[in-house]
Design a protein around this motif. Structure first.
Motif, PDB file in Angstrom:
ATOM      1  N   VAL A  54      38.646  32.599  36.396  1.00 28.29           N
ATOM      2  CA  VAL A  54      39.902  33.313  36.648  1.00 28.29           C
ATOM      3  C   VAL A  54      39.609  34.527  37.524  1.00 28.29           C
ATOM      4  CG1 VAL A  54      41.075  32.524  34.567  1.00 28.29           C
ATOM      5  CG2 VAL A  54      39.672  34.596  34.474  1.00 28.29           C
ATOM      6  N   THR A  55      40.634  34.972  38.236  1.00 31.45           N
ATOM      7  CA  THR A  55      40.452  36.053  39.211  1.00 31.45           C
ATOM      8  C   THR A  55      41.511  37.128  38.973  1.00 31.45           C
ATOM      9  OG1 THR A  55      41.780  34.769  40.795  1.00 31.45           O
ATOM     10  CG2 THR A  55      39.390  34.566  40.943  1.00 31.45           C
ATOM     11  N   PRO A  56      41.278  38.017  38.010  1.00 30.54           N
ATOM     12  CA  PRO A  56      42.291  39.006  37.654  1.00 30.54           C
ATOM     13  C   PRO A  56      42.602  39.987  38.774  1.00 30.54           C
ATOM     14  CG  PRO A  56      40.196  39.490  36.572  1.00 30.54           C
ATOM     15  CD  PRO A  56      40.071  38.123  37.170  1.00 30.54           C
ATOM     16  N   ASN A  57      43.899  40.176  39.010  1.00 30.09           N
ATOM     17  CA  ASN A  57      44.378  41.202  39.925  1.00 30.09           C
ATOM     18  C   ASN A  57      45.390  42.066  39.166  1.00 30.09           C
ATOM     19  OD1 ASN A  57      46.783  39.717  39.834  1.00 30.09           O
ATOM     20  ND2 ASN A  57      46.337  38.632  41.735  1.00 30.09           N
ATOM     21  N   ALA A  58      46.107  42.930  39.869  1.00 32.55           N
ATOM     22  CA  ALA A  58      47.028  43.848  39.191  1.00 32.55           C
ATOM     23  C   ALA A  58      48.072  43.107  38.361  1.00 32.55           C
ATOM     24  CB  ALA A  58      47.699  44.751  40.228  1.00 32.55           C
ATOM     25  N   ALA A  79      37.897  31.570  29.584  1.00 35.21           N
ATOM     26  CA  ALA A  79      37.334  31.427  30.933  1.00 35.21           C
ATOM     27  C   ALA A  79      35.840  31.725  30.936  1.00 35.21           C
ATOM     28  CB  ALA A  79      38.049  32.377  31.892  1.00 35.21           C
ATOM     29  N   TRP A  80      35.141  31.020  31.791  1.00 34.24           N
ATOM     30  CA  TRP A  80      33.706  31.248  31.961  1.00 34.24           C
ATOM     31  C   TRP A  80      33.451  32.550  32.712  1.00 34.24           C
ATOM     32  CZ3 TRP A  80      30.767  28.694  36.502  1.00 34.24           C
ATOM     33  CH2 TRP A  80      29.438  29.140  36.529  1.00 34.24           C
ATOM     34  N   LEU A  81      34.123  32.742  33.844  1.00 34.20           N
ATOM     35  CA  LEU A  81      33.952  33.939  34.661  1.00 34.20           C
ATOM     36  C   LEU A  81      35.304  34.592  34.905  1.00 34.20           C
ATOM     37  CD1 LEU A  81      31.546  32.665  37.504  1.00 34.20           C
ATOM     38  CD2 LEU A  81      30.915  33.969  35.461  1.00 34.20           C
ATOM     39  N   CYS A  82      35.328  35.922  34.826  1.00 36.07           N
ATOM     40  CA  CYS A  82      36.479  36.716  35.250  1.00 36.07           C
ATOM     41  C   CYS A  82      36.025  37.547  36.448  1.00 36.07           C
ATOM     42  CB  CYS A  82      36.961  37.630  34.128  1.00 36.07           C
ATOM     43  SG  CYS A  82      37.520  36.785  32.632  1.00 36.07           S
ATOM     44  N   LEU A  83      36.507  37.200  37.628  1.00 38.30           N
ATOM     45  CA  LEU A  83      36.080  37.843  38.867  1.00 38.30           C
ATOM     46  C   LEU A  83      37.170  38.781  39.361  1.00 38.30           C
ATOM     47  CD1 LEU A  83      34.671  34.656  40.658  1.00 38.30           C
ATOM     48  CD2 LEU A  83      33.374  36.351  39.326  1.00 38.30           C
ATOM     49  N   LEU A  84      36.831  40.021  39.644  1.00 40.92           N
ATOM     50  CA  LEU A  84      37.839  41.002  40.033  1.00 40.92           C
ATOM     51  C   LEU A  84      38.393  40.686  41.418  1.00 40.92           C
ATOM     52  CD1 LEU A  84      39.307  43.558  39.189  1.00 40.92           C
ATOM     53  CD2 LEU A  84      37.541  44.874  40.362  1.00 40.92           C
ATOM     54  N   ASP A  85      39.705  40.561  41.484  1.00 43.19           N
ATOM     55  CA  ASP A  85      40.402  40.250  42.737  1.00 43.19           C
ATOM     56  C   ASP A  85      41.432  41.342  42.979  1.00 43.19           C
ATOM     57  OD1 ASP A  85      42.114  39.277  44.735  1.00 43.19           O
ATOM     58  OD2 ASP A  85      41.822  37.208  44.116  1.00 43.19           O
ATOM     59  N   GLY A  86      41.120  42.268  43.855  1.00 37.60           N
ATOM     60  CA  GLY A  86      42.088  43.323  44.148  1.00 37.60           C
ATOM     61  C   GLY A  86      41.424  44.670  44.349  1.00 37.60           C
ATOM     62  N   PHE A  97      37.757  55.775  35.748  1.00 34.28           N
ATOM     63  CA  PHE A  97      36.862  55.408  34.660  1.00 34.28           C
ATOM     64  C   PHE A  97      35.388  55.417  35.068  1.00 34.28           C
ATOM     65  CE2 PHE A  97      40.952  53.339  33.984  1.00 34.28           C
ATOM     66  CZ  PHE A  97      41.286  53.801  32.727  1.00 34.28           C
ATOM     67  N   GLY A  98      35.120  55.691  36.334  1.00 36.36           N
ATOM     68  CA  GLY A  98      33.730  55.709  36.788  1.00 36.36           C
ATOM     69  C   GLY A  98      33.067  54.350  36.799  1.00 36.36           C
ATOM     70  N   LEU A  99      33.875  53.294  36.853  1.00 40.72           N
ATOM     71  CA  LEU A  99      33.327  51.943  36.863  1.00 40.72           C
ATOM     72  C   LEU A  99      33.182  51.451  38.299  1.00 40.72           C
ATOM     73  CD1 LEU A  99      35.428  50.296  34.006  1.00 40.72           C
ATOM     74  CD2 LEU A  99      32.969  50.731  33.961  1.00 40.72           C
ATOM     75  N   SER A 100      31.985  51.060  38.668  1.00 36.86           N
ATOM     76  CA  SER A 100      31.749  50.503  39.991  1.00 36.86           C
ATOM     77  C   SER A 100      31.723  48.982  39.874  1.00 36.86           C
ATOM     78  CB  SER A 100      30.421  51.015  40.565  1.00 36.86           C
ATOM     79  OG  SER A 100      30.204  50.502  41.851  1.00 36.86           O
ATOM     80  N   LEU A 101      32.882  48.378  40.062  1.00 32.74           N
ATOM     81  CA  LEU A 101      33.021  46.935  39.872  1.00 32.74           C
ATOM     82  C   LEU A 101      32.983  46.224  41.214  1.00 32.74           C
ATOM     83  CD1 LEU A 101      35.955  46.976  37.287  1.00 32.74           C
ATOM     84  CD2 LEU A 101      33.498  46.816  36.814  1.00 32.74           C
ATOM     85  N   PRO A 102      32.174  45.183  41.347  1.00 33.21           N
ATOM     86  CA  PRO A 102      32.156  44.438  42.611  1.00 33.21           C
ATOM     87  C   PRO A 102      33.439  43.650  42.799  1.00 33.21           C
ATOM     88  CG  PRO A 102      30.782  43.353  40.972  1.00 33.21           C
ATOM     89  CD  PRO A 102      31.221  44.640  40.358  1.00 33.21           C
ATOM     90  N   LEU A 103      33.832  43.480  44.045  1.00 31.31           N
ATOM     91  CA  LEU A 103      35.025  42.709  44.379  1.00 31.31           C
ATOM     92  C   LEU A 103      34.623  41.264  44.658  1.00 31.31           C
ATOM     93  CD1 LEU A 103      38.116  43.050  44.976  1.00 31.31           C
ATOM     94  CD2 LEU A 103      37.470  43.182  47.390  1.00 31.31           C
ATOM     95  N   ALA A 104      35.325  40.345  44.036  1.00 25.63           N
ATOM     96  CA  ALA A 104      35.084  38.912  44.267  1.00 25.63           C
ATOM     97  C   ALA A 104      36.438  38.231  44.371  1.00 25.63           C
ATOM     98  CB  ALA A 104      34.239  38.310  43.155  1.00 25.63           C
ATOM     99  N   ALA A 105      37.148  38.500  45.450  1.00 26.31           N
ATOM    100  CA  ALA A 105      38.481  37.933  45.637  1.00 26.31           C
ATOM    101  C   ALA A 105      38.423  36.415  45.622  1.00 26.31           C
ATOM    102  CB  ALA A 105      39.078  38.431  46.952  1.00 26.31           C
ATOM    103  N   GLY A 106      39.402  35.798  44.983  1.00 28.98           N
ATOM    104  CA  GLY A 106      39.405  34.346  44.897  1.00 28.98           C
ATOM    105  C   GLY A 106      39.371  33.666  46.244  1.00 28.98           C
TER     106      GLY A 106
END
Length: 278
Positions: A54-58, A79-86, A97-106
């Protein structure tokens, strides 16, 4: 509120690789960029039991936290993977939040898979889209084994049609299954397919990604995407189609983030400004 989607029970495949994750708004985001995600997905043997990405966005974060869609939450939990999209959620994660999350748009993950890892004789199944989309997919990437199922409109309210999608996926074993029916329909079908327990391969809930990969729809310019303004580009090009997605489905994520800022633990997030992905 539950402290994270992984708290919901699921039947996991023990042999699946488990990348490092960071919890953001109740979702365990895989710390993978598009290239790393595509490489990991491609490394999964095609004959393994079905799982999905899955590719969570806003809009997804809003549905998970503000709408109360239990089936959608269950789909995310399994889901196996939740990839940040957005870029917007990514920027707010860092700023607040000081979180450095990589972007992996679908769309990026899909294109990397098709360009670098999908072989001409790999079996692919497409749920949704159109006959023209599948023809373009075969022509552009030299594919010879593409199975297509076109479910009826209103899939989200049609349990029988969802089961028909699952039947088709089971009957057409594939290395990858692309769900092109939008959210939450794609996640619902992916969840039911995993629950059925007789399908194989990896599903990708990647929205319009095949439209972009085949050139049927133009993506926003790279600089626009990097600035986090792809939503504005789509809205300007097709306001009738995208206004609801922007203002109704996505904008409430700001309320979710405000609540998470006041009470991070309620969303499974540690207090303070934790770092991730660095």
């Amino acid at each position: 509120m539950q402290t994270g989607l992984r708290d919901i029970s699921r039947d996991a495949v023990d042999t699946q690789p488990e990348p490092e994750t960071a919890m953001f708004l109740g979702v365990p985001i895989a710390l993978l960029d598009a290239g790393d995600a595509a490489r990991l997905i491609a490394a999964r043997p095609a004959q393994m039991p079905f799982t999905y990405v899955v590719t969570p966005n806003a809009a997804h974060f809003t549905r998970l936290n503000e709408v109360g869609d239990d089936q959608f939450r269950a789909a995310y939990a399994r889901a196996w993977l939740c990839l940040l999209d957005g870029q917007l959620p990514r920027g707010l994660a860092r700023l607040l939040f000081g979180l450095s999350l990589p972007l992996a748009a679908g769309s990026d993950v899909t294109l990397r898979l098709l360009d670098a890892y999908v072989r001409p004789d790999d079996a692919l199944t497409v749920i949704g889209g159109s006959a023209e989309l599948c023809e373009r997919l075969k022509q552009r990437f030299g594919l010879t084994r593409v199975a297509w199922h076109n479910p009826p409109m209103g899939l989200v309210h049609r349990p029988d049609a969802i089961e028909a999608c699952v039947d088709f996926i089971v009957a057409h074993p594939a290395r990858f299954v692309f769900f092109c029916v939008g959210t939450p329909q794609g996640e619902y079908v992916a969840l039911r397919t995993a629950e059925r327990g007789t399908a194989v391969g990896c599903g990708l809930c990647v929205g319009s990604s095949l439209n972009f990969a085949t050139g049927m729809v133009s993506r926003a310019p790279r600089l626009v995407r990097q600035a986090g303004l792809e939503w504005a580009y789509r809205l300007a090009r097709n306001p009738l189609r995208h206004w609801r997605r922007v203002f109704v489905d996505s904008l409430p994520v700001l309320w979710t983030i405000a609540r998470a800022r006041l009470n991070p633990a309620a969303f499974g997030m540690a207090g303070g400004r934790d770092r991730a992905g660095e």
